[in-house]
Design an enzyme around this catalytic site. Structure first.
Site, PDB file in Angstrom:
ATOM      1  N   ASP A  12       0.865  -1.184   0.000  1.00 40.53           N
ATOM      2  CA  ASP A  12       0.000   0.000   0.000  1.00 40.53           C
ATOM      3  C   ASP A  12       0.899   1.230   0.000  1.00 40.53           C
ATOM      4  O   ASP A  12       2.104   1.135   0.247  1.00 40.53           O
ATOM      5  CB  ASP A  12      -0.903   0.002   1.241  1.00 40.53           C
ATOM      6  N   SER A  13       0.287   2.379  -0.244  1.00 42.30           N
ATOM      7  CA  SER A  13       1.035   3.638  -0.211  1.00 42.30           C
ATOM      8  C   SER A  13       1.453   3.997   1.212  1.00 42.30           C
ATOM      9  O   SER A  13       2.136   4.986   1.424  1.00 42.30           O
ATOM     10  CB  SER A  13       0.178   4.766  -0.779  1.00 42.30           C
ATOM     11  N   TYR A  44      -0.443   8.213  -2.679  1.00 34.01           N
ATOM     12  CA  TYR A  44      -0.441   7.923  -4.114  1.00 34.01           C
ATOM     13  C   TYR A  44      -1.527   8.721  -4.837  1.00 34.01           C
ATOM     14  O   TYR A  44      -1.427   8.972  -6.028  1.00 34.01           O
ATOM     15  CB  TYR A  44      -0.708   6.432  -4.358  1.00 34.01           C
ATOM     16  N   CYS A  75      -4.406  -1.153  -1.963  1.00 36.90           N
ATOM     17  CA  CYS A  75      -4.471   0.290  -2.179  1.00 36.90           C
ATOM     18  C   CYS A  75      -5.429   0.543  -3.332  1.00 36.90           C
ATOM     19  O   CYS A  75      -5.208   0.025  -4.440  1.00 36.90           O
ATOM     20  CB  CYS A  75      -3.069   0.807  -2.516  1.00 36.90           C
ATOM     21  N   ASN A  76      -6.491   1.295  -3.091  1.00 32.13           N
ATOM     22  CA  ASN A  76      -7.466   1.591  -4.144  1.00 32.13           C
ATOM     23  C   ASN A  76      -6.821   2.334  -5.313  1.00 32.13           C
ATOM     24  O   ASN A  76      -7.080   2.033  -6.474  1.00 32.13           O
ATOM     25  CB  ASN A  76      -8.603   2.452  -3.584  1.00 32.13           C
ATOM     26  N   THR A  77      -5.986   3.325  -5.001  1.00 27.87           N
ATOM     27  CA  THR A  77      -5.381   4.143  -6.050  1.00 27.87           C
ATOM     28  C   THR A  77      -4.480   3.304  -6.944  1.00 27.87           C
ATOM     29  O   THR A  77      -4.518   3.421  -8.175  1.00 27.87           O
ATOM     30  CB  THR A  77      -4.578   5.310  -5.440  1.00 27.87           C
ATOM     31  N   CYS A 184     -10.717   4.100  -0.048  1.00 28.96           N
ATOM     32  CA  CYS A 184      -9.276   4.143   0.243  1.00 28.96           C
ATOM     33  C   CYS A 184      -9.039   3.241   1.437  1.00 28.96           C
ATOM     34  O   CYS A 184      -9.794   3.303   2.420  1.00 28.96           O
ATOM     35  CB  CYS A 184      -8.835   5.575   0.549  1.00 28.96           C
ATOM     36  N   HIS A 186      -6.988   3.365   3.728  1.00 25.31           N
ATOM     37  CA  HIS A 186      -6.709   4.099   4.968  1.00 25.31           C
ATOM     38  C   HIS A 186      -8.003   4.444   5.720  1.00 25.31           C
ATOM     39  O   HIS A 186      -7.999   4.579   6.953  1.00 25.31           O
ATOM     40  CB  HIS A 186      -5.987   5.422   4.664  1.00 25.31           C
TER      41      HIS A 186
END
Length: 260
Positions: A12-13, A44, A75-77, A184, A186
């Site tokens: 993940d970011s 990200y 990570c969605n992005t 996201c 997070h």
């Protein structure tokens, strides 16, 4: 060669993907895991598609060096911008994480749903295709500016986050949403604060449980499920300060600083 005992790799970011890791760990307690928090490059969501792809390649290559049998893009992005390129480049199963828009759209009674996500996710082609396929549903999109940054700084529960959440969520409440999609990894850590703002009738949806079930299904399909009963090994790496990642894991695991 039997790869079933090899670890599941996740990246993940930053620390947010641990919300996905926890779901996978709960569902698949026999599996060893390796988690990368690329906090040095977070968030990200403000980066270009090309940058996100390059970072995703970098993280994947490190996880493959550690013999990961499957990679979860927690990570969605990164999923919405790079999953296609990752699958084309590497010969390993990938699990992506997308905002759970479809379940929200299917279950909404008010025909209005909200999504809180990063700019990178909301502006991605994959997200656009998903939203475009919905008929008769009003989707209120909101970029969660600075939320990831504050979470990475260890400011969960802070007045700064509360102020931003009120700014982002109040227009959705006024529009009569009955589902809020967290886009996201997070953001599940913000649920206690979000719950204080939203009416009780609004259902909050994240993708963690669905991602864990999909991971299990793909492992089974590829005969990669670890059926050995053993004390599993869980390795956590970050390329930034280890303090916040340790605290989000309740200080139960060692976190190593590594420049990957």
């Amino acid at each position: 060669m039997d790869k079933s005992t090899a670890p599941i790799g996740l990246f993940d970011s930053g620390i947010g993907g641990t919300s996905i890791w926890k779901e996978i760990h709960n569902l698949l307690p026999n599996e060893d895991t390796i988690y990368l928090a690329d906090s040095k490059n977070a968030p990200y969501g403000q980066k270009s598609k090309e940058e996100i792809i390059e970072l995703s390649f970098k993280n994947t290559e490190y996880l493959l060096e550690q013999n990961s049998k499957i990679i979860v893009v927690a990570c969605n992005t990164a999923t919405t911008n790079a999953i296609k390129e990752l699958r084309a480049k590497y010969d390993v199963p990938f699990i992506g994480i997308e905002p759970a828009i479809k379940p929200a759209a299917f279950n909404t009674k008010t025909k209005t749903i909200g999504i809180l996500a990063t700019k990178g996710t909301l502006s991605s082609e994959l997200f656009y295709k998903t939203v475009s396929s919905l008929e008769g549903i009003n989707v209120i999109e909101q970029v969660g500016y600075n939320l990831v940054k504050l979470i990475e700084e260890g400011k969960l529960g802070s007045p700064e986050i509360k102020e931003l959440l009120e700014e982002y969520l109040n227009p959705m409440i006024e529009a009569n949403i009955d589902h809020l999609v967290l886009g996201c990894s997070h953001y599940p850590y913000l649920v206690p604060q979000i719950r204080e703002i939203l009416p009780e009738s609004v259902k909050i949806i994240d993708s963690g449980e669905a991602v864990a079930k999909q991971t299990k299904a793909i492992l089974e399909k590829n005969n990669l499920l670890n059926t050995n009963s053993h004390k599993n090994k869980n390795a956590f790496y970050t390329n930034a300060d280890t303090t916040v990642l340790k605290s989000i894991l309740n200080n139960e695991y060692e976190v190593l600083n590594k420049d990957f």
